[in-house]
Design a protein around this motif. Structure first.
Motif, short mmCIF file in Angstrom:
data_model
loop_
_atom_site.label_atom_id
_atom_site.label_comp_id
_atom_site.label_asym_id
_atom_site.label_seq_id
_atom_site.Cartn_x
_atom_site.Cartn_y
_atom_site.Cartn_z
N ALA A 105 -79.84 61.83 76.85
CA ALA A 105 -79.65 60.71 76.68
C ALA A 105 -80.56 60.48 77.94
O ALA A 105 -80.39 61.57 79.10
CB ALA A 105 -78.29 60.04 76.16
N GLU A 106 -81.08 59.83 78.25
CA GLU A 106 -81.39 59.16 79.45
C GLU A 106 -80.69 58.87 80.68
O GLU A 106 -80.08 57.55 80.11
CB GLU A 106 -83.44 58.26 79.12
N GLY A 107 -80.04 60.13 81.02
CA GLY A 107 -78.68 58.82 82.79
C GLY A 107 -78.17 59.09 82.50
O GLY A 107 -77.65 58.41 82.87
N THR A 108 -77.10 59.05 80.68
CA THR A 108 -76.46 58.69 80.90
C THR A 108 -75.27 60.61 79.75
O THR A 108 -76.59 60.83 79.29
CB THR A 108 -76.04 57.78 79.64
N THR A 109 -74.06 60.19 80.00
CA THR A 109 -73.93 60.90 78.96
C THR A 109 -74.26 60.63 77.69
O THR A 109 -74.62 59.67 76.75
CB THR A 109 -72.48 60.65 78.42
N LEU A 110 -74.72 61.77 76.36
CA LEU A 110 -74.43 61.21 75.14
C LEU A 110 -73.71 61.41 74.27
O LEU A 110 -73.59 60.03 72.92
CB LEU A 110 -75.65 62.77 74.48
N GLY A 111 -72.37 61.13 74.13
CA GLY A 111 -71.70 60.95 73.01
C GLY A 111 -71.76 62.27 72.09
O GLY A 111 -71.02 61.66 71.29
N ALA A 112 -72.35 63.24 72.21
CA ALA A 112 -71.97 63.95 71.16
C ALA A 112 -70.83 64.69 70.95
O ALA A 112 -70.34 64.84 69.61
CB ALA A 112 -72.80 64.98 71.33
N ASP A 113 -69.87 64.72 72.06
CA ASP A 113 -68.45 64.81 71.89
C ASP A 113 -68.02 63.14 72.55
O ASP A 113 -68.17 62.43 72.87
CB ASP A 113 -68.47 65.41 73.76
N ASP A 114 -67.57 63.22 71.11
CA ASP A 114 -68.26 63.74 69.95
C ASP A 114 -68.22 63.20 68.63
O ASP A 114 -67.75 62.82 67.20
CB ASP A 114 -65.87 63.51 69.17
N ILE A 449 -72.94 72.43 72.56
CA ILE A 449 -73.06 70.91 73.72
C ILE A 449 -72.32 71.94 75.37
O ILE A 449 -71.90 71.80 75.59
CB ILE A 449 -71.74 70.07 73.08
N LYS A 450 -73.82 71.26 76.14
CA LYS A 450 -74.11 71.70 77.27
C LYS A 450 -73.09 70.21 77.81
O LYS A 450 -73.67 68.81 77.93
CB LYS A 450 -74.80 72.42 77.65
N GLU A 456 -76.06 64.88 82.17
CA GLU A 456 -76.77 66.19 81.71
C GLU A 456 -75.89 66.70 80.43
O GLU A 456 -76.80 67.55 79.64
CB GLU A 456 -76.13 67.21 82.75
N GLU A 457 -75.07 65.56 79.53
CA GLU A 457 -74.39 66.84 78.28
C GLU A 457 -75.95 66.40 77.61
O GLU A 457 -76.86 65.49 77.43
CB GLU A 457 -73.33 65.78 78.02
N ARG A 458 -76.08 67.19 76.66
CA ARG A 458 -77.27 68.10 75.73
C ARG A 458 -76.52 69.01 75.10
O ARG A 458 -75.72 69.85 74.94
CB ARG A 458 -78.22 68.33 76.27
N VAL A 459 -77.25 68.12 73.15
CA VAL A 459 -76.93 69.14 71.87
C VAL A 459 -77.62 69.90 71.40
O VAL A 459 -79.21 69.72 71.89
CB VAL A 459 -76.47 68.61 71.37
N TYR A 460 -77.42 71.33 71.17
CA TYR A 460 -78.86 72.39 70.92
C TYR A 460 -78.81 72.21 69.43
O TYR A 460 -78.48 71.99 69.11
CB TYR A 460 -78.19 73.87 71.12
N ILE A 461 -80.25 71.48 69.39
CA ILE A 461 -81.36 70.85 68.44
C ILE A 461 -80.50 72.13 66.95
O ILE A 461 -79.36 72.29 65.75
CB ILE A 461 -82.29 71.05 68.09
N GLU A 462 -80.82 73.49 66.89
CA GLU A 462 -80.39 74.74 65.81
C GLU A 462 -79.74 74.40 65.74
O GLU A 462 -78.84 74.62 64.96
CB GLU A 462 -81.05 75.78 66.77
N SER A 463 -78.34 74.54 66.85
CA SER A 463 -76.64 74.75 66.38
C SER A 463 -75.98 73.55 65.58
O SER A 463 -75.19 74.32 65.07
CB SER A 463 -75.35 74.83 68.12
N VAL A 464 -76.69 72.34 65.40
CA VAL A 464 -76.24 71.82 64.48
C VAL A 464 -76.23 72.61 63.17
O VAL A 464 -75.60 71.56 62.31
CB VAL A 464 -76.51 69.90 65.33
#
Length: 482
Positions: A105-114, A449-450, A456-464
């Motif tokens: 996400a741009e400048g924020t947490t992504l919320g992939a958790d969860d 998820i890193k 800086e939160e990001r989720v690795y696409i292939e892992s999904v």
């Protein structure tokens, strides 16, 4: 943005979730969206008084005798942003994007958790390719700031005896245990005096890496509140100093990335004070460059006349200095696993009081209890009113669980390599669910998820996609547990 990513169903639902604000304790908009989605897809659901939602689906033909599988995730997200990002987390959608092999996400947490866990659960209910036994998708509220949803859930809200928690962040690893924890809140009344012949200084700390106060607490990262306090103490040992303001941190489960400390020094000492702080700043930035490459320390003169007494200044700084932060004990059974820790999470001050929020964790109940007792004694010694809510339990590993055996076998078949088992120092809701049903068998998995709980939160696409195949495999093979 994510329409071309596979698996399309999971990514579509996740992108929809990022458009609906859902901070911890303020998940109402997402809850309403989920209930509307369930009605549109003719998925039966129920909601309890806490706001937890259970989505249900009957078995497909031929799988009626499979045991019920509960897929569990939480609806809330940790809301963190970079200093220059403008967003209202209660009303604005996240701005998601693809960067290299990750969604972020741009400048924020992504919320992939969860949010990604929620998406997996919802996708499993409408995937047309799945043959499955009875499914329950359990979506809880406010996991991130006190496990409120799990604490207030009643026995019998869900019925399955096998629970798949989708709130882990490492592909190729199965979580089978987690720490318990509890919060401590200090409140200290303040009285300010108007000081003539004194000048104000602001010490500002920014740009620290922060991170999750459970799974990242062992990493070589600084706490912005501790840095600010160390600067104030450094100066106070050389020049008389009176405290005006100290603020830092945002949430109990986040290592503080920013802090501000304002204080007065005698007018004739202002130049010397600033020079001393500049030398301190250069030393700490040089010494900690590898740990905190983006740390910024700003020192500036301010217009301020109000400050605490010398005695109160000493008391507040001494307390903040003595509050432990970081790992306090490591597991003897699992190398590198933090057993007990404390996070000096938030400090807020105003003209009437200072509030200090601490988050303690341990996989050993007695150690958690002892730590919280020590923190209570410490706070009271410095005149604080101390509040400590009920601690949440840890989740003890059950390596002989048949459900774990099934999950591990399917995971390894898909990954084509051995999957490792781990316990984590973070808190999961699993211990609370075991309180409701001690016979429950639980495992926790997730995609890669890193940097969770940071911008800086990001989720690795292939892992999904890999994890979606694992979840489908578990769903379709629940019959082996009959």
């Amino acid at each position: 943005v994510l329409e071309d990513l596979e698996p399309k169903l999971v990514w579509h639902i996740f992108e929809e979730i990022t458009r609906v604000p859902h901070p911890s304790k303020k998940e109402k908009k997402l809850r309403e969206w989920i209930k509307k989605w369930a009605e549109e897809h003719r998925i039966p659901f129920k909601e309890d008084d806490a706001g937890n939602i259970l989505l249900m689906k009957e078995a497909t033909s031929g799988c009626e005798d499979y045991p019920t599988l509960v897929i569990q995730a939480h609806m809330d997200m940790v809301c963190q942003k970079t200093p220059d990002t403008v967003i209202d987390f209660e009303n604005d959608p996240l701005k998601i994007r693809i960067v290299d092999d990750y969604v972020t996400a741009e400048g924020t947490t992504l919320g992939a958790d969860d949010g990604i866990g929620v998406a997996y659960g919802m996708a499993s209910l409408i995937s047309e390719e799945l043959k499955h036994g009875p499914l329950e998708v359990l979506l809880s509220v406010d996991e991130e700031t006190g496990l409120t949803g799990a604490f207030n859930m009643k026995k019998g809200f869900f019925t399955g005896k096998y629970l798949l928690n989708v709130d882990s962040e490492e592909l190729g690893k199965i979580t089978i245990g987690s720490a318990g924890g509890g919060e401590t809140h200090y409140t200290i009344p303040l009285n300010f005096e108007k000081k003539k012949g004194w000048r104000g200084i602001r010490l500002s700390i920014k740009g620290l890496r922060g991170g999750h106060s459970g799974v990242d607490i062992h990493l070589p990262r600084l706490n912005a509140i501790k840095v600010a306090v160390s600067g104030a103490i450094f100066l106070r040992e050389r020049i008389n100093l009176l405290l005006s303001v100290i603020d830092g941190g945002t949430l109990h489960n986040v290592i503080p990335t920013e802090a501000v400390c304002e204080f007065l020094v005698p007018e004739e000492k202002i130049e010397e004070a600033i020079n001393l702080l500049e030398n301190w700043k250069n030393d700490i930035i040089s010494k900690e460059r590898e740990k905190e490459p983006d740390m910024k320390i700003e020192i500036s003169e301010i217009s301020e006349e109000m400050a605490l007494t010398e005695k109160k200044t000493e008391s507040i700084l001494d307390l903040l200095n003595k509050i432990p932060h970081g790992p306090l004990a490591f597991s003897k059974e699992m190398e590198g696993l933090v057993q007990t820790s404390n996070n000096l999470a938030v400090v807020r001050s105003d003209k009437e009081k200072i509030e200090i929020f601490l988050s303690s964790r341990s996989s050993v109940d007695k150690e958690l209890e002892d730590l919280r007792k020590k923190l209570k004694i410490l706070g009271e010694k410095y005149g604080a009113a101390v509040e400590q809510g009920e601690a949440y339990p840890g989740w003890q590993p059950d390596p002989d669980s048949p459900f774990l055996g099934l999950v591990k076998k399917i995971y390894e078949d898909i990954l084509k390599k051995e999957v490792s088992l781990k316990a984590i120092h973070g808190g999961l809701e699993c211990g609370m669910f075991l309180r409701l049903d001690p016979e429950l068998q639980i495992v926790s998995i997730g995609p890669e998820i890193k940097d969770v709980h940071t911008p800086e939160e990001r989720v690795y696409i292939e892992s999904v996609g890999v994890l979606w195949n694992v979840i489908k495999g578990i769903i379709e093979n629940m019959g082996e547990l009959k």
